[in-house]
Motif scaffolding. Structure first.
Motif, mmCIF file in Angstrom:
data_model
loop_
_atom_site.group_PDB
_atom_site.id
_atom_site.type_symbol
_atom_site.label_atom_id
_atom_site.label_comp_id
_atom_site.label_asym_id
_atom_site.label_seq_id
_atom_site.Cartn_x
_atom_site.Cartn_y
_atom_site.Cartn_z
ATOM 1 N N ARG A 110 30.348 43.393 41.964
ATOM 2 C CA ARG A 110 30.547 43.985 40.638
ATOM 3 C C ARG A 110 29.395 44.960 40.368
ATOM 4 N NH1 ARG A 110 34.619 44.795 37.082
ATOM 5 N NH2 ARG A 110 35.366 42.676 37.417
ATOM 6 N N ASP A 165 32.129 48.272 36.210
ATOM 7 C CA ASP A 165 32.106 48.176 34.751
ATOM 8 C C ASP A 165 31.450 49.463 34.250
ATOM 9 O OD1 ASP A 165 33.231 45.691 34.831
ATOM 10 O OD2 ASP A 165 31.483 44.605 34.090
ATOM 11 N N ASN A 178 27.417 38.972 32.995
ATOM 12 C CA ASN A 178 28.311 39.395 34.077
ATOM 13 C C ASN A 178 27.696 39.292 35.468
ATOM 14 O OD1 ASN A 178 30.391 39.968 32.281
ATOM 15 N ND2 ASN A 178 29.728 42.081 31.996
#
Length: 374
Positions: free
Chosen positions: A3, A35, A85
């Protein structure tokens, strides 16, 4: 799954935002997911549905108030987001060294292993901020683990001399979708008819209406060019804070019937096929994505000498002109380039741009590999 937090400060969708979005489209999204994070409001709203369909997420930190209040909010909200996250990679893309320092330090504080600072610019509108960038360079040595730049010029602007001299940074080319920007004769014919360009020479500029893009000089150049070549039209694509001022300048010079303000567009490849010359008299650029796109379309390009010559991908098909030169000199260089380029096979340009390392797919794969490396 890796991520990646992609964070940039732009609130308007421009060259850097477009590039980050396009990287993601060409990533293996089973391996890497983005993101998109913004300190205030995001520039990616116009592609929100597409980003969600690709399993990406958008976060707006919505900082507000005075400088001190915004910085406190930013530290708290970004720290909370990173910890929540658990990002594998934080990639900060900003022309502001202050934001690059803040994000990289916060990410390091939160324990992120791979922190990338990416320089996309080579100057600043504000003299104080240019000086501030120079004295703050050493502070950028304590957060990031990797240093990227879109050109040597952009690296010089953001990184220390020691880092530059040792070569401890990576140039990531501003790749474009060469297939999308490939010259299309049929589309050229269609768009020239639609825009009333038949029998006219069409000059094109794509860029936000901000000081760095130097629209004032552009209009002065076009005014002279139009006097010498009356069957000429200037197409301006973009929006921004100086749009109203530029429209007033156009009216004052009696050019309302010859300058077209086209706003934000998603059909820029078609406009490039329709145009005859691309003009970019910027005060500074890291390495303009739009200049790579124009060359992929086979458009001859006139750049200011303030722009790094690293953008000169199609040698002999571009011209660099000093901003101190007269409008008459610009006109002569532009007309000479248009005449010379009539012999150029525009359809072959996209492949040449790709071969020179500016294919979006190859750049996305390069980044993907760097993200996934231990």
């Amino acid at each position: 799954m890796t991520r990646v937090m992609q964070i940039n400060s732009g609130q308007k969708f421009g060259g850097v935002s477009s590039m980050i979005f396009n990287w993601y489209k060409d990533m293996n999204r089973e391996e890497v997911q983005f993101d998109f994070v913004a300190p205030r409001t995001t520039s990616f709203k116009i592609y929100e549905d597409t980003i969600k369909s690709m399993n990406g997420r958008i976060y707006e930190l919505k900082t507000s108030g005075n400088l001190v209040k915004r910085k406190i909010q930013f530290f708290y909200r970004l720290t909370k987001l990173i910890r929540k996250n658990k990002y594998d990679v934080v990639h900060v893309n900003s022309g502001s060294i202050f934001l690059n320092i803040q994000v990289s330090w916060i990410a390091k504080f939160c324990g992120v292993k791979k922190i990338i600072v990416h320089s996309h610019n080579s100057g600043n509108d504000n003299t104080f901020l240019t000086w501030f960038t120079k004295i703050c360079k050493p502070l950028l040595e304590f957060g990031p683990s990797l240093y990227f730049a879109c050109s040597r010029t952009a690296a010089d602007f953001m990184f220390t001399k020691k880092r530059i001299n040792s070569g401890e940074y990576t140039v990531i080319n501003n790749g474009v979708d060469v297939d999308r920007f490939k010259y299309e004769p049929m589309i050229r014919e269609e768009y020239r008819k639609k825009l009333g360009l038949n029998g006219k020479t069409a000059l094109l500029h794509v860029g936000r209406f901000v000081p760095a893009k130097n629209h004032t000089k552009l209009i002065e150049i076009f005014s002279k060019f139009h006097k010498m070549h009356p069957e000429t039209v200037l197409l301006l694509v973009g929006e921004g804070e100086l749009l109203g001022d530029v429209k007033k300048q156009v009216t004052k010079l009696g050019l309302d019937n010859f300058v077209r303000f086209l706003g934000l567009r998603k059909d820029i490849p078609a406009l490039m096929s329709a145009a005859d010359l691309f003009v970019l008299p910027s005060l500074y650029e890291g390495l303009p994505v739009v200049g790579v796109e124009a060359q992929a379309s086979g458009l001859p390009c006139v750049f200011s000498e303030s722009i790094t010559q690293e953008v000169d991908i199609l040698k002999g098909h571009n011209q660099f002109v000093d901003l101190s030169e007269s409008e008459s000199y610009w006109e002569k260089q532009m007309m000479e380039l248009i005449s010379k380029s009539s012999k150029f096979q525009r359809g072959a340009a996209a492949e040449q741009v790709a071969v020179n390392g500016y294919s979006l797919k190859s750049v996305a794969k390069q980044l993907e590999k760097l993200y996934l490396q231990a």
